[in-house]
Motif scaffolding. Structure first.
Motif, PDB file in Angstrom:
ATOM      1  N   HIS A   1      80.058-128.774 -49.434  1.00 31.65           N
ATOM      2  CA  HIS A   1      79.830-128.284 -50.796  1.00 31.65           C
ATOM      3  C   HIS A   1      81.122-127.870 -51.472  1.00 31.65           C
ATOM      4  CE1 HIS A   1      78.609-125.384 -53.948  1.00 31.65           C
ATOM      5  NE2 HIS A   1      77.544-126.155 -54.069  1.00 31.65           N
TER       6      HIS A   1
ATOM      7  N   ASP B   1      75.882-131.894 -55.225  1.00 29.91           N
ATOM      8  CA  ASP B   1      74.633-132.199 -55.923  1.00 29.91           C
ATOM      9  C   ASP B   1      74.222-133.619 -55.570  1.00 29.91           C
ATOM     10  OD1 ASP B   1      73.011-130.916 -58.488  1.00 29.91           O
ATOM     11  OD2 ASP B   1      72.847-133.081 -58.350  1.00 29.91           O
TER      12      ASP B   1
ATOM     13  N   ALA C   1      70.152-128.034 -57.015  1.00 27.50           N
ATOM     14  CA  ALA C   1      70.007-126.912 -56.102  1.00 27.50           C
ATOM     15  C   ALA C   1      69.310-125.719 -56.748  1.00 27.50           C
ATOM     16  CB  ALA C   1      71.374-126.485 -55.580  1.00 27.50           C
TER      17      ALA C   1
END
Length: 304
Positions: free
Chosen positions: A50, A144, A285
């Protein structure tokens, strides 16, 4: 031997994906390019977590130091990798980019050890200049899912149209506008680029054309300036990036700002309205309610 980064199952386009929700809602894209006009690109094949470079095969502590160094210099650090599979081993590339209008430059260098990146100059004095544009496509799936779902097909299509000039990159912001493509060194950031139009997109970008329908903005500019410039290109029927020059942009006051631009026929003041909007699921998310600012040019006045 190769290093693959397509290890996770490919996500599917469904109504719970932020990019499709934003497209159906008609979320405006103008004014959403990030504010840094200088970039440091670091090639890192393989998966990214991430947080990008700090969660990759790049040394974590060195990556954190590199982020701090670029932040202090007012630059943006992006991880990059070739679309598809990348041969393992051998030197990797880095690039310094200055996207300031009239000072655009792209310079490449190589490194074999992660520690070398801490010595790369951030003033444009290192590397070898490259006169041709490159294309960065956000494909940061761990940030994402839409970046992978929409970004990777566009990266592959652009790579077929411009071999050797295309890179997947880490997060550039605005995942709900995927596929996001950053053209460097001009700094023009585009959203909702489609694979079947990749060749035409590259033809236009290579020629210095502004692709208004897909434009998010130009990196390094304030959001209100980005929106004003986009309006001016359309209002004046101008197609080339260098046909307009930003002179100034006021801060946002009481929901509005004014940007002054210079065009072929003189100076123009453009008023931009700034509005707070709400929307559900602005990222994959976070599916709940959210809010964002939209930037819309509402008038243009010639300066005597």
């Amino acid at each position: 031997m190769t290093a693959a980064h397509h290890t996770a199952p490919r996500p599917r386009e469904t109504l719970d994906r932020c990019a499709l929700r934003a497209q159906l809602r008609g979320d405006p894209m103008l004014g959403t390019a990030f504010p840094a006009y200088r970039l440091l690109l670091v090639e890192q094949p393989g998966p990214w977590g991430h947080s990008g470079l700090t969660e990759s095969h790049f040394d974590r502590d060195l990556a954190q130091s590199l982020y701090r160094r670029t932040d202090a210099a007012g630059a943006r650090l992006l991880a990059i990798r070739r679309p598809g599979r990348t041969p393992a081993g051998g030197p990797r590339k880095w690039a310094y980019v200055d996207a300031r209008p009239g000072r655009e430059v792209l310079r490449w260098g190589e490194f074999a050890d992660d520690r070398e990146m801490l010595e790369v100059p951030l003033d444009g004095s290192g590397g070898v200049a490259d006169p041709s544009p490159i294309y960065l496509v956000c494909a940061h799936s761990k940030h994402d899912a839409c970046c992978a779902l929409r970004g990777r097909p566009v990266a592959a299509a652009l790579a077929a149209a411009r071999p050797g000039r295309v890179w997947e990159c880490s997060h550039v912001g605005g995942e709900r506008f995927a596929a996001n493509v950053l053209v460097l060194p001009s700094g023009m950031l585009y959203g909702r680029v489609l694979p079947f139009a990749a060749a035409e997109f590259a033809d236009a970008a290579d020629s210095g054309e502004v692709i208004g329908a897909l434009l998010r903005g130009r990196v390094g500019f304030t959001p209100q300036a980005q929106a004003a410039m986009a309006f001016a290109y359309e209002h004046l029927a101008l197609r080339e990036i260098d046909q307009l020059r930003l002179i100034s942009a006021t801060p946002v006051r009481e929901g509005a700002a004014v940007a002054r631009v210079a065009g072929p026929h003189g100076l123009i003041d453009i008023t931009v309205r700034v509005e707070r909007r709400s929307g559900d699921g602005l990222t994959c998310a976070k599916s709940g309610p959210g809010a964002y600012l939209s930037y819309r040019a509402i008038s243009a006045t010639a300066v005597e």
